[in-house]
Design a protein around this motif. Structure first.
Motif, PDB file in Angstrom:
ATOM      1  N   UNK A  56       0.740  -1.291   0.046  1.00 36.82           N
ATOM      2  CA  UNK A  56       0.138  -0.054  -0.240  1.00 36.82           C
ATOM      3  C   UNK A  56       1.030   1.117   0.020  1.00 36.82           C
ATOM      4  N   UNK A  57       0.288   2.332  -0.434  1.00 34.15           N
ATOM      5  CA  UNK A  57       1.064   3.852  -0.418  1.00 34.15           C
ATOM      6  C   UNK A  57       0.129   4.543   0.923  1.00 34.15           C
ATOM      7  N   UNK A  58       1.687   4.810   1.898  1.00 32.72           N
ATOM      8  CA  UNK A  58       0.832   5.058   2.985  1.00 32.72           C
ATOM      9  C   UNK A  58       1.440   7.207   2.882  1.00 32.72           C
ATOM     10  N   UNK A  59       1.096   7.553   3.765  1.00 31.60           N
ATOM     11  CA  UNK A  59       1.127   9.026   3.881  1.00 31.60           C
ATOM     12  C   UNK A  59       2.667   9.632   3.517  1.00 31.60           C
ATOM     13  N   UNK A  60       3.019  10.885   3.429  1.00 24.92           N
ATOM     14  CA  UNK A  60       4.369  11.667   3.028  1.00 24.92           C
ATOM     15  C   UNK A  60       5.143  11.958   4.335  1.00 24.92           C
ATOM     16  N   UNK A  61       5.486  11.997   4.723  1.00 24.51           N
ATOM     17  CA  UNK A  61       6.458  13.342   6.124  1.00 24.51           C
ATOM     18  C   UNK A  61       5.813  14.285   6.137  1.00 24.51           C
ATOM     19  N   UNK A  62       4.893  14.980   5.415  1.00 27.56           N
ATOM     20  CA  UNK A  62       4.358  15.934   5.643  1.00 27.56           C
ATOM     21  C   UNK A  62       2.766  16.016   6.081  1.00 27.56           C
ATOM     22  N   UNK A  63       3.019  14.703   5.850  1.00 28.55           N
ATOM     23  CA  UNK A  63       1.261  14.024   5.787  1.00 28.55           C
ATOM     24  C   UNK A  63       0.869  12.654   6.203  1.00 28.55           C
ATOM     25  N   UNK A  64       1.469  12.429   7.325  1.00 27.12           N
ATOM     26  CA  UNK A  64       1.578  11.197   7.516  1.00 27.12           C
ATOM     27  C   UNK A  64       0.403  10.004   7.819  1.00 27.12           C
ATOM     28  N   UNK A  65       0.798   9.106   8.103  1.00 30.69           N
ATOM     29  CA  UNK A  65      -0.835   8.449   8.053  1.00 30.69           C
ATOM     30  C   UNK A  65      -1.311   7.959   9.478  1.00 30.69           C
ATOM     31  N   UNK A  86      -1.469  19.951  -0.643  1.00 30.95           N
ATOM     32  CA  UNK A  86      -0.514  18.624  -1.288  1.00 30.95           C
ATOM     33  C   UNK A  86      -1.360  18.563  -2.346  1.00 30.95           C
ATOM     34  N   UNK A  87      -3.155  18.662  -2.310  1.00 31.34           N
ATOM     35  CA  UNK A  87      -4.083  19.064  -3.527  1.00 31.34           C
ATOM     36  C   UNK A  87      -3.935  20.224  -4.561  1.00 31.34           C
ATOM     37  N   UNK A  88      -2.758  20.931  -4.074  1.00 34.72           N
ATOM     38  CA  UNK A  88      -3.072  22.275  -5.341  1.00 34.72           C
ATOM     39  C   UNK A  88      -2.083  21.597  -6.521  1.00 34.72           C
TER      40      UNK A  88
END
Length: 317
Positions: A255-264, A287-289
């Protein structure tokens, strides 16, 4: 005129009666002598036995017959050595709480046990003692353990463990500290009043086992391990999803998990929705900009072909 009728009386009858009285008197004298002899024998036996324990006396299950008080104390010290060093143990469920006799100031009072047994054995009157010796039915005397302790130390020990014995109900849960899902069973709430615990402990200190089976009131947990069926564990570090049926692994997926700036977000979450071929809506986050406001199902959809929404806001699988 009729002739008078006469009956002859044997001349030896008075002599027979005298002989019978003599024999009866002699028998009484002999019987009295036997009784006095038996009384004297039993009296002498009682006098000779004084200073020692008679038959029928047990102290903590040990036969004291024939011993004087000094010998009895020594026997207790030898035979009860294991008891004297045995710790006090409190048991509740699978837990045990122990403390040594030295930490409690706990000591067996050997001399007091001996004096108590000796006093009770010789407290009956001499006639009962002789009668019991004659019929071989000694008076049964049993002395339990007599011990001394430091009440403040006992209280300190109980104060130190009461909060471990008493607890609130604990629901079952899945422990993922190891990276794998492990079901931890529920625990009932427990409550033992301190006065009951102290009473049971004081009673145990006067027994050879020195063990307290702690009485507790119980409050069931609201969520038990029996209610746990299938669950998912997402290992963020390994970017791996594992599906369990209790302790059995059914499937594993990358699975893909969150990034360091947007962690799961870590935690235990519930599945609140499931979609096939979902649409994606831009949440307005940084992050969705630059991404469209909406992406229909298809190859370019960031959610892929399946979406499992969680109770964590805006988070899903």
């Amino acid at each position: 005129m009729k002739a008078a009728s006469w009956r002859a009386v044997p001349a030896h009858i008075p002599g027979e009666r005298r002989l019978s009285r003599v024999m009866l008197l002699a028998g009484a004298v002999v019987l009295g002598a036997m009784v006095l002899g038996l009384f004297g024998y039993l009296f002498i036996q009682d006098v000779l036995a004084f200073g020692k324990f008679p038959q029928g006396v047990e102290i903590v299950g040990l036969n004291m017959a024939g011993l004087n008080r000094t010998e009895a104390v020594q026997k207790l010290r030898t035979e009860l050595a294991d008891v004297a060093s045995r710790p006090l143990t409190l048991k509740v469920d699978e837990e045990e709480y122990r403390i040594s006799p030295g930490e409690l100031g706990l000591m067996l009072d050997y001399r007091k046990m001996v004096e108590d047994g000796y006093r009770r054995a010789w407290s009956v009157n001499i006639f009962e003692r002789m009668a019991r010796r004659f019929v071989n039915r000694p008076r049964a005397v049993y002395v339990s353990i007599l011990a001394e302790n430091n009440p403040e130390r006992v209280k300190g020990f109980l104060d130190g463990i009461i909060n471990s014995i008493n607890r609130h109900p604990q629901d079952a849960y899945v422990d993922v500290a190891s990276g794998k899902g492990v079901i931890v069973p529920a625990k009932d709430g427990r409550n033992c009043p301190m006065d009951r615990l102290r009473k049971d402990t004081d009673a145990a200190l006067t027994t050879s086992r020195r063990t307290v089976n702690v009485f507790v009131g119980r409050t069931p947990a609201a969520y038990t391990d029996a209610q746990i069926g299938r669950f998912i564990v997402v290992n963020v570090g390994e970017t791996k999803l594992t599906l369990y049926d209790r302790d059995q692994v059914l499937a594993e997926f990358p699975v893909a998990c969150g990034s360091p700036s947007w962690p799961s977000p870590p935690g235990a979450w519930k599945i609140v929705s499931k979609q096939r071929n979902p649409s994606w809506s831009n949440p307005g986050s940084s992050w969705a900009a630059g991404m469209p406001s909406h992406i229909a199902p298809g190859p370019g959809n960031p959610l892929g072909t399946r979406w499992i929404g969680l109770s964590a806001p805006g988070v899903g699988i």
